[in-house]
Each structure stands twice: as structure tokens, then as C-alpha cells.
Design a protein around this motif. Sequence first.
Motif, PDB file in Angstrom:
ATOM      1  N   PRO A 369       0.811  -1.226   0.000  1.00 24.64           N
ATOM      2  CA  PRO A 369       0.000   0.000   0.000  1.00 24.64           C
ATOM      3  C   PRO A 369       0.842   1.272   0.000  1.00 24.64           C
ATOM      4  CG  PRO A 369      -0.800  -1.565   1.645  1.00 24.64           C
ATOM      5  CD  PRO A 369       0.524  -2.068   1.183  1.00 24.64           C
ATOM      6  N   GLN A 370       2.081   1.169   0.476  1.00 23.78           N
ATOM      7  CA  GLN A 370       2.938   2.353   0.467  1.00 23.78           C
ATOM      8  C   GLN A 370       3.585   2.558  -0.899  1.00 23.78           C
ATOM      9  OE1 GLN A 370       4.896   3.540   4.348  1.00 23.78           O
ATOM     10  NE2 GLN A 370       5.042   1.323   4.498  1.00 23.78           N
ATOM     11  N   LEU A 371       3.970   1.476  -1.560  1.00 23.95           N
ATOM     12  CA  LEU A 371       4.577   1.593  -2.882  1.00 23.95           C
ATOM     13  C   LEU A 371       3.548   1.935  -3.946  1.00 23.95           C
ATOM     14  CD1 LEU A 371       7.090  -1.418  -2.894  1.00 23.95           C
ATOM     15  CD2 LEU A 371       7.609   1.007  -2.570  1.00 23.95           C
ATOM     16  N   ARG A 372       2.333   1.359  -3.829  1.00 27.94           N
ATOM     17  CA  ARG A 372       1.314   1.561  -4.863  1.00 27.94           C
ATOM     18  C   ARG A 372       0.303   2.637  -4.496  1.00 27.94           C
ATOM     19  NH1 ARG A 372      -0.193  -4.558  -6.456  1.00 27.94           N
ATOM     20  NH2 ARG A 372      -1.786  -4.241  -4.872  1.00 27.94           N
ATOM     21  N   PRO A 383      -3.958  -3.389   4.772  1.00 28.30           N
ATOM     22  CA  PRO A 383      -3.602  -3.165   6.169  1.00 28.30           C
ATOM     23  C   PRO A 383      -4.503  -3.902   7.162  1.00 28.30           C
ATOM     24  CG  PRO A 383      -3.531  -1.097   4.951  1.00 28.30           C
ATOM     25  CD  PRO A 383      -4.156  -2.117   4.047  1.00 28.30           C
ATOM     26  N   TYR A 384      -5.643  -4.392   6.696  1.00 26.35           N
ATOM     27  CA  TYR A 384      -6.553  -5.137   7.573  1.00 26.35           C
ATOM     28  C   TYR A 384      -6.358  -6.646   7.448  1.00 26.35           C
ATOM     29  CZ  TYR A 384      -8.890  -0.623   7.894  1.00 26.35           C
ATOM     30  OH  TYR A 384      -9.158   0.712   8.102  1.00 26.35           O
ATOM     31  N   ALA A 385      -5.403  -7.075   6.613  1.00 27.15           N
ATOM     32  CA  ALA A 385      -5.179  -8.509   6.388  1.00 27.15           C
ATOM     33  C   ALA A 385      -4.278  -9.084   7.467  1.00 27.15           C
ATOM     34  CB  ALA A 385      -4.564  -8.724   5.007  1.00 27.15           C
ATOM     35  N   SER A 386      -4.647  -8.877   8.710  1.00 24.86           N
ATOM     36  CA  SER A 386      -3.815  -9.319   9.829  1.00 24.86           C
ATOM     37  C   SER A 386      -4.652  -9.382  11.095  1.00 24.86           C
ATOM     38  CB  SER A 386      -2.651  -8.349  10.038  1.00 24.86           C
ATOM     39  OG  SER A 386      -1.958  -8.624  11.238  1.00 24.86           O
ATOM     40  N   SER A 387      -4.269 -10.298  11.966  1.00 28.33           N
ATOM     41  CA  SER A 387      -4.915 -10.379  13.278  1.00 28.33           C
ATOM     42  C   SER A 387      -4.173  -9.564  14.325  1.00 28.33           C
ATOM     43  CB  SER A 387      -4.962 -11.846  13.729  1.00 28.33           C
ATOM     44  OG  SER A 387      -3.641 -12.341  13.922  1.00 28.33           O
ATOM     45  N   LEU A 406       0.772  -1.605  10.455  1.00 25.73           N
ATOM     46  CA  LEU A 406      -0.573  -1.940   9.980  1.00 25.73           C
ATOM     47  C   LEU A 406      -1.603  -0.964  10.557  1.00 25.73           C
ATOM     48  CD1 LEU A 406      -0.387  -5.824  10.319  1.00 25.73           C
ATOM     49  CD2 LEU A 406      -0.730  -4.573   8.182  1.00 25.73           C
ATOM     50  N   VAL A 407      -1.500  -0.676  11.843  1.00 28.13           N
ATOM     51  CA  VAL A 407      -2.422   0.277  12.468  1.00 28.13           C
ATOM     52  C   VAL A 407      -2.227   1.664  11.860  1.00 28.13           C
ATOM     53  CG1 VAL A 407      -3.045   1.404  14.636  1.00 28.13           C
ATOM     54  CG2 VAL A 407      -2.582  -1.050  14.600  1.00 28.13           C
ATOM     55  N   HIS A 408      -0.979   2.036  11.627  1.00 29.17           N
ATOM     56  CA  HIS A 408      -0.669   3.328  11.007  1.00 29.17           C
ATOM     57  C   HIS A 408      -1.334   3.440   9.638  1.00 29.17           C
ATOM     58  CE1 HIS A 408       1.682   6.788   9.685  1.00 29.17           C
ATOM     59  NE2 HIS A 408       2.160   6.085   8.668  1.00 29.17           N
ATOM     60  N   LEU A 409      -1.255   2.385   8.841  1.00 29.94           N
ATOM     61  CA  LEU A 409      -1.836   2.418   7.503  1.00 29.94           C
ATOM     62  C   LEU A 409      -3.360   2.327   7.546  1.00 29.94           C
ATOM     63  CD1 LEU A 409       0.767   0.193   5.645  1.00 29.94           C
ATOM     64  CD2 LEU A 409       0.419   2.650   5.374  1.00 29.94           C
ATOM     65  N   ARG A 410      -3.900   1.622   8.539  1.00 27.38           N
ATOM     66  CA  ARG A 410      -5.361   1.613   8.687  1.00 27.38           C
ATOM     67  C   ARG A 410      -5.866   3.030   8.943  1.00 27.38           C
ATOM     68  NH1 ARG A 410      -6.518  -3.800  12.458  1.00 27.38           N
ATOM     69  NH2 ARG A 410      -5.490  -5.295  11.055  1.00 27.38           N
ATOM     70  N   THR A 411      -5.140   3.772   9.764  1.00 27.61           N
ATOM     71  CA  THR A 411      -5.519   5.160  10.029  1.00 27.61           C
ATOM     72  C   THR A 411      -5.495   5.978   8.746  1.00 27.61           C
ATOM     73  OG1 THR A 411      -4.597   5.025  12.256  1.00 27.61           O
ATOM     74  CG2 THR A 411      -4.943   7.223  11.365  1.00 27.61           C
ATOM     75  N   ARG A 412      -4.468   5.733   7.920  1.00 26.34           N
ATOM     76  CA  ARG A 412      -4.368   6.461   6.662  1.00 26.34           C
ATOM     77  C   ARG A 412      -5.562   6.149   5.764  1.00 26.34           C
ATOM     78  NH1 ARG A 412       0.765   5.532   2.805  1.00 26.34           N
ATOM     79  NH2 ARG A 412       1.811   6.363   4.657  1.00 26.34           N
ATOM     80  N   VAL A 413      -5.937   4.885   5.670  1.00 23.98           N
ATOM     81  CA  VAL A 413      -7.072   4.498   4.826  1.00 23.98           C
ATOM     82  C   VAL A 413      -8.356   5.167   5.308  1.00 23.98           C
ATOM     83  CG1 VAL A 413      -8.544   2.565   4.132  1.00 23.98           C
ATOM     84  CG2 VAL A 413      -6.051   2.312   4.093  1.00 23.98           C
ATOM     85  N   VAL A 414      -8.564   5.165   6.623  1.00 27.58           N
ATOM     86  CA  VAL A 414      -9.769   5.797   7.181  1.00 27.58           C
ATOM     87  C   VAL A 414      -9.773   7.294   6.886  1.00 27.58           C
ATOM     88  CG1 VAL A 414     -10.960   6.379   9.332  1.00 27.58           C
ATOM     89  CG2 VAL A 414     -10.094   4.067   8.989  1.00 27.58           C
ATOM     90  N   ASP A 415      -8.624   7.936   7.066  1.00 26.90           N
ATOM     91  CA  ASP A 415      -8.539   9.369   6.804  1.00 26.90           C
ATOM     92  C   ASP A 415      -8.816   9.684   5.334  1.00 26.90           C
ATOM     93  OD1 ASP A 415      -7.950   9.867   9.426  1.00 26.90           O
ATOM     94  OD2 ASP A 415      -5.779  10.060   9.138  1.00 26.90           O
ATOM     95  N   GLY A 420     -10.390  14.034   3.418  1.00 25.19           N
ATOM     96  CA  GLY A 420      -9.584  15.157   3.881  1.00 25.19           C
ATOM     97  C   GLY A 420     -10.174  15.896   5.063  1.00 25.19           C
ATOM     98  N   LEU A 421     -11.420  15.568   5.420  1.00 26.60           N
ATOM     99  CA  LEU A 421     -12.036  16.224   6.573  1.00 26.60           C
ATOM    100  C   LEU A 421     -11.473  15.642   7.862  1.00 26.60           C
ATOM    101  CD1 LEU A 421     -15.764  16.277   5.394  1.00 26.60           C
ATOM    102  CD2 LEU A 421     -14.116  18.164   5.331  1.00 26.60           C
ATOM    103  N   PRO A 422     -11.240  16.478   8.878  1.00 25.83           N
ATOM    104  CA  PRO A 422     -10.689  15.955  10.133  1.00 25.83           C
ATOM    105  C   PRO A 422     -11.733  15.170  10.913  1.00 25.83           C
ATOM    106  CG  PRO A 422     -11.209  18.284  10.359  1.00 25.83           C
ATOM    107  CD  PRO A 422     -11.432  17.937   8.912  1.00 25.83           C
ATOM    108  N   THR A 423     -11.288  14.292  11.778  1.00 23.84           N
ATOM    109  CA  THR A 423     -12.206  13.587  12.660  1.00 23.84           C
ATOM    110  C   THR A 423     -12.765  14.567  13.677  1.00 23.84           C
ATOM    111  OG1 THR A 423     -10.452  13.024  14.230  1.00 23.84           O
ATOM    112  CG2 THR A 423     -10.846  11.476  12.422  1.00 23.84           C
ATOM    113  N   ALA A 424     -13.866  14.172  14.319  1.00 29.99           N
ATOM    114  CA  ALA A 424     -14.434  15.023  15.368  1.00 29.99           C
ATOM    115  C   ALA A 424     -13.413  15.244  16.474  1.00 29.99           C
ATOM    116  CB  ALA A 424     -15.704  14.369  15.922  1.00 29.99           C
ATOM    117  N   GLU A 425     -12.651  14.188  16.790  1.00 29.40           N
ATOM    118  CA  GLU A 425     -11.631  14.317  17.830  1.00 29.40           C
ATOM    119  C   GLU A 425     -10.556  15.313  17.414  1.00 29.40           C
ATOM    120  OE1 GLU A 425      -8.551  11.507  20.411  1.00 29.40           O
ATOM    121  OE2 GLU A 425      -9.455  10.765  18.562  1.00 29.40           O
TER     122      GLU A 425
END
Length: 506
Positions: A369-372, A383-387, A406-415, A420-425
Motif C-alpha cells: 500500500p505504500q509503494l502503490r 492493512p486489515y489482512a492481519s490479526s 498496519l495500524v498506522h496504515l489503517r488510520t491512513r485508509v480511514v482518513d 480530507g475532513l478531520p475527525t471530530a476528535e
Amino acid sequence: MTTTHPVPETGHPHVGVTSTFVGMPKFPVAARTELANTTQRRNLAHATGIIRAKRASVVGELDNWEELRRAAEAIKNRTLRHLDHYLVQFEEKATAAGAVVHWARDAEEANRIVVDLVRRTGADEVVKVKSMATQEIELNEALQAAGIDAWETDLAELIVQLGDDWPSHILVPAIHRNRSEVREIFLRRMKEVGRPAPDDLTDDPRRLAEAARLHLREKFLRTKVGISGANFAVADTGSLVVVESEGNGRMCLTLPETLISVVGIEKVLPSWSDLEVFLQVLPRSSTGERENPYTSIWTGVTPGDGPQNVHIVLLDNNRTTVLADEVGRDALRCIRCSACLNVCPVYERAGGHAYGSVYPGPIGAILTPQLRGTGSAVDQSLPYASSLCGACFDACPVRIDIPELLVHLRTRVVDEHRGGLPTAEAAAMKAMAWMFGSHKRLEAAQKAASSSNRLFRRRTTIGSIPGPLAGWSSARDIPVPPAESFRDWWKRERGPRHDRDGEGGR
């Protein structure tokens, strides 16, 4: 040799990493299909189990295994921090030794460089050492489009190529195939592209290896161009290093007149002494051996010995983008040992094809996901293909914290899905930072909160809050704002003394 036909045994098409894979379904969908392949699951469980046991045995022999891991991690981190310096040093040393160094920004440029170099020799075929980098850029397909046949010489890669398949493991690409499948592939395809397999070929491993050896020997002896990758590139000598187990690499690296090596820029090591560490951790982590049977090291051109035209293509292909990510860059420490695949419960059951990349398993889930990028369905899902069990980190010889990435990249996917809108937090934290940035704004906010106290009468807590904070307040008792803020209390109780004697409330 055409490599775009469907595969009769599995139904998989042969596709590449940069263009065709991106049309694959999400990992859960692809994995569900692969889980139905009981033969593949059986093969994977058997093979990874053997490799794990061998690795555990040879690692257990060393008293300083953890120290070696930390040393490898430190060397790679130092290299990545000063990558520009070491790459320039490598180019200078390699050039001085007679090699020609080329720089490729992406797959298209790398393929164009290699195709042009082969055309200049007048050759219409090349022999190849197993190389993840050339698979990543789809070099075989680019050569084929230019009318140049590319022959894979690693046994497992040969099986994959003749079977019109794609690799399912970093170290053993044909791990999903059993002996009977290999026999059928050899009998059907070898005769179409060279020396045929013997009619009486059995599925005995020795007979299969013999058939491959005889088939490849004529290609080794006649082909004038070899193409390789590199496990390591040593900056202070300009040397390239390839480790392998079969000897095919040695043939490709020494017999042709021209040698072209495609090397990811992250493969560089600062010094010759650093190589010692990696030649200890790599074979133990990958093949479960104390040392690779064949370790080939070459530096430029040696007159009268080996290839007399040596070219090195230093490949970026988004590696500098990965390097810019302070968390994600740890993936560039990877030495392609495949230890993380062999301990991953998800990979063992789903197999490599479900990852939609030449880099399967845990390392593929953070590297691809980082290269492509995460523009396609499959890349967003990787990034979700893991337990997140952490077995991959324990096995990694360079201590890549794959679960953290993996958690770092999951955050990127969600963002990215948020447009581009920020989370409520995030919006709330930004507002708080603005308020705390000025004592006047803070005082005004405190006065407003204190003024709301009378609205709650004698209550001490607030019930559930509507809107974005509803979930948060459903599990917490939120106190009613005080009638008087601490700042106001301080002024009332300590302010006059401060004005009178300057003690400031001490």
C-alpha cells in the motif's frame, strides 16, 4: 513466452504488480476464494511448518540472536537516515570499478532502461536470477512486449512461469504447488519453450530437478544477457550481493556477456563490515540454513572474467515517498527473508495470491500500500489482512514492528475515506489548542462554563450528551461545570495578598 493466459490448475491469471493487480477484489473477498482451495492450504501448512522448525533450530544455536537483530535494525536505520549519501557513494565506487549506474524514478523508466540495454546487445532473450524488484516493475512483461524472452532460472520461479501463474511466497514462489502439479506443468509446457521434459518424468523431486536443470542448461550456455536483482549493495566498495540455494544465480551472474541488475535503493548497506551481520540473519530467517549455499559478490567489471558489460539500475518506484513517512519507512528495512510469512496464521490459510501483490503476507500488507498507494480496493484492504498477533515482529530479523505499521496504515485508509475532513476528535483538539493558546480566550470559556452551572441546579453530573460525544458520555459521568473557576477562586482568595506584598500566593 506469453504469460497472460489463465491457469488451468487454479484459474488465476498471471498479472503484474503495478497495473493489473489493482483491479483485484478486497483481501477478504480474495481470501475467501483461496480458502476453498484445500490443496493449497495443505501445501502451505506443510511447507511453512517445515521452514519454521528449521529456522527455530538454527536461530536457537546462537547466543546473540537478539543482539544480531538489533544490530541489523540499527544498520538499516542509519542507512535510511543518510540514504542519499550512501547511494551517491555506491554509484561512485561501482562506476570506478567499471559498472554503469542508471537511476530509475519509477517502473516505466526502469523497464525502458533495461529494454534499451538488451536491445543494444542485439539479444532476443535473457536469463534471470530470482528478483522481487523485477517482478514489482513487471519487467518480464515489458521485455515480452519488446519481443524479448525472459527465462526465469530459479526452480520455483520456473514453475510459476511455465504454469502461467504468479508467485505466492517471497522465498519459495511455488509453495502453493505440489509435486504432481509441477510434473504436469513440466510435461505440458517445457516442450513449448525449449528442451522438453522426459516422457517418463515422475513426481520424484530429484527427477523434477533434473528435468529443470537440463531444460535450463541450454539457455544458460547460449544466452548473452543476464538480469538480476540484489540482496544487498555495499556503498563503500560498489559491490552487489546475491544469495541463493541452487546455483542458477551463479550461472546467470558469470556466463553472460552483459549483466543488468535492478536494485531497489533501500538495498544499500554502508560498509563491507555491515554485510557480516546480514549474512548471518538472512539465511537463518529465510531458508533455515546457517549459510546460503551460494553467495555471489561482484564489483564492476573484471577483465577476462565474467560479464564485461555490467549495468546497475537503482530503482526508486515510490521508495522515497515511503522514506518520507517517519513511521512507514520502517518497512524499507525489509531484507525479503519471508520469516513473517512463515509465522503468519492469516497467510498460512489464505495463501499469497489473496494479497494481490508480488509481496504477500505481513510485509506485503505494509509495503504494497505504500509503494502503490491506497487507491484500489485491494490496497485499501491490505492493512486489515492481519490479526495483529505480533508473531511477525518476533520473527523479523530487522525488527520491523509490522503490527504498528498496519495500524498506522489503517488510520491512513480511514482518513482518506473521510475525504480530507478531520475527525471530530481532531477538530475538538484543534479547537482546544486555539482556546488554550490565549489566557483571554481561556478565561472567557471558563466564565461561560461557570455561568451554565445554575442551569443544572443541584445536580452534580450531566447525563448523556447528544451528538458526537454521545458514545463517550454513555460510559462516563461528566461533572457539572463548577460555579466558580479555579482562576476566579485564586483571584478572590489570593489576589489582594499578591497585590499587597508580592508573595504571589506562596
